[in-house]
Design an enzyme around this catalytic site. Structure first.
Site, PDB file in Angstrom:
ATOM      1  N   ASP A  41      39.311  42.404  32.728  1.00  0.00           N
ATOM      2  CA  ASP A  41      38.346  43.358  33.273  1.00  0.00           C
ATOM      3  C   ASP A  41      38.644  44.781  32.833  1.00  0.00           C
ATOM      4  OD1 ASP A  41      40.669  43.667  34.873  1.00  0.00           O
ATOM      5  OD2 ASP A  41      39.820  42.398  36.432  1.00  0.00           O
ATOM      6  N   ASN A  82      41.585  39.763  49.181  1.00  0.00           N
ATOM      7  CA  ASN A  82      40.397  39.030  49.644  1.00  0.00           C
ATOM      8  C   ASN A  82      40.131  37.777  48.812  1.00  0.00           C
ATOM      9  OD1 ASN A  82      39.480  40.128  47.264  1.00  0.00           O
ATOM     10  ND2 ASN A  82      37.892  41.412  48.189  1.00  0.00           N
ATOM     11  N   HIS A 125      40.036  37.641  45.447  1.00  0.00           N
ATOM     12  CA  HIS A 125      39.357  37.830  44.165  1.00  0.00           C
ATOM     13  C   HIS A 125      40.287  37.548  42.994  1.00  0.00           C
ATOM     14  CE1 HIS A 125      40.700  42.260  44.176  1.00  0.00           C
ATOM     15  NE2 HIS A 125      41.113  41.818  43.016  1.00  0.00           N
ATOM     16  N   GLU A 176      34.582  39.324  43.213  1.00  0.00           N
ATOM     17  CA  GLU A 176      34.752  39.557  44.637  1.00  0.00           C
ATOM     18  C   GLU A 176      34.127  38.412  45.445  1.00  0.00           C
ATOM     19  OE1 GLU A 176      36.560  41.932  45.634  1.00  0.00           O
ATOM     20  OE2 GLU A 176      36.328  43.732  44.407  1.00  0.00           O
TER      21      GLU A 176
END
Length: 239
Positions: free
Chosen positions: A67, A135, A137, A142
């Site tokens: 990313d 979380n 990811h 996400e």
């Protein structure tokens, strides 16, 4: 899924790093998918330490990063391009033409994502390195209502912004990024995930023992045929 619970980040770095060094020595032109963040750093330190000892060469290694932030110059110290050079590339003999990133400053985001997906399909990643967010990811995929396929532009959640904003002490942290999709990650022949710290414990428990759901994107790894997980005792405390 093969799981190793280790004492600390240094031990994880040695174990994961040795896995990568052995793979590079077996296949010098190996294609690696690479991750950023604090968790992979000890692995990168081990790899370039072995390079400096003369035990491995990265000259023919090809890399694709997961990313990159949107609207952040790649020369910025907080870009993932800069991160990878600081934490790994600048300490080895890897060739610049062999390292690949999504262009977060591309004028046509859709075309850029398509370009990257096509490049990944041609390259066929041998080993994908992953961290995991609090979380759940992976990359910047996400929690969502569906699993993603190819690369796309994502609005970062407040949880992710809070976790990463400590690195942005001069300028505001970007709220968007380009990321490989879950589908692209799952195409890797082998996946190695590293996780450290109690803040990752909920995510690790959900990834390993929870329902496979896009609410915890990393849970999809339960369906991959070759996943190796290295975590410390704090990250494993809910298993």
């Amino acid at each position: 899924m093969e799981i190793f619970i280790m004492d600390n980040a240094e031990e994880i770095g040695k174990a994961a790093g040795k896995l990568f060094v052995d793979a590079i020595n077996k296949k010098p032109n190996i294609v690696l998918g690479l991750a950023t963040g604090a968790s992979p750093v000890p692995t990168y330190q081990y790899i370039y330490g072995e390079y400096q000892k003369g035990n491995v060469s990265l000259r023919d290694v090809v890399t694709y990063n997961l990313d990159e932030y949107v609207d952040l110059p790649k020369s910025d110290k907080n870009s993932y391009y800069s991160f990878m050079h600081t934490e790994l590339f600048d300490h080895t003999d890897i060739r610049e033409e062999n390292v690949h990133f999504l262009d977060g400053n591309a004028a046509d985001v859709e075309a850029e994502c398509k370009r990257y997906d096509e490049a990944l399909d041609r390259a066929q990643v041998d080993i994908q390195l992953l961290g995991i967010g609090r979380n759940g990811h992976i990359g910047f995929n996400e929690p969502s209502i569906c699993f993603t396929k190819g690369a796309f532009k994502v609005k970062l959640t407040q949880s992710t912004i809070s976790a990463n904003s400590m690195y942005f002490n001069e300028n505001p942290m970007p709220h968007y990024a380009l990321t490989m999709g879950v589908g692209s990650i799952m195409k890797a022949k082998k996946i190695v995930l590293v996780a450290t710290g109690s803040a990752k414990a909920d995510a690790m428990a959900a990834m390993i023992h929870g329902e496979v759901t896009p609410v915890c994107p990393a849970s999809i790894l339960q369906f991959h045929h070759d996943v190796v997980v290295f975590m410390d005792k704090d990250a494993a405390k809910l298993l």
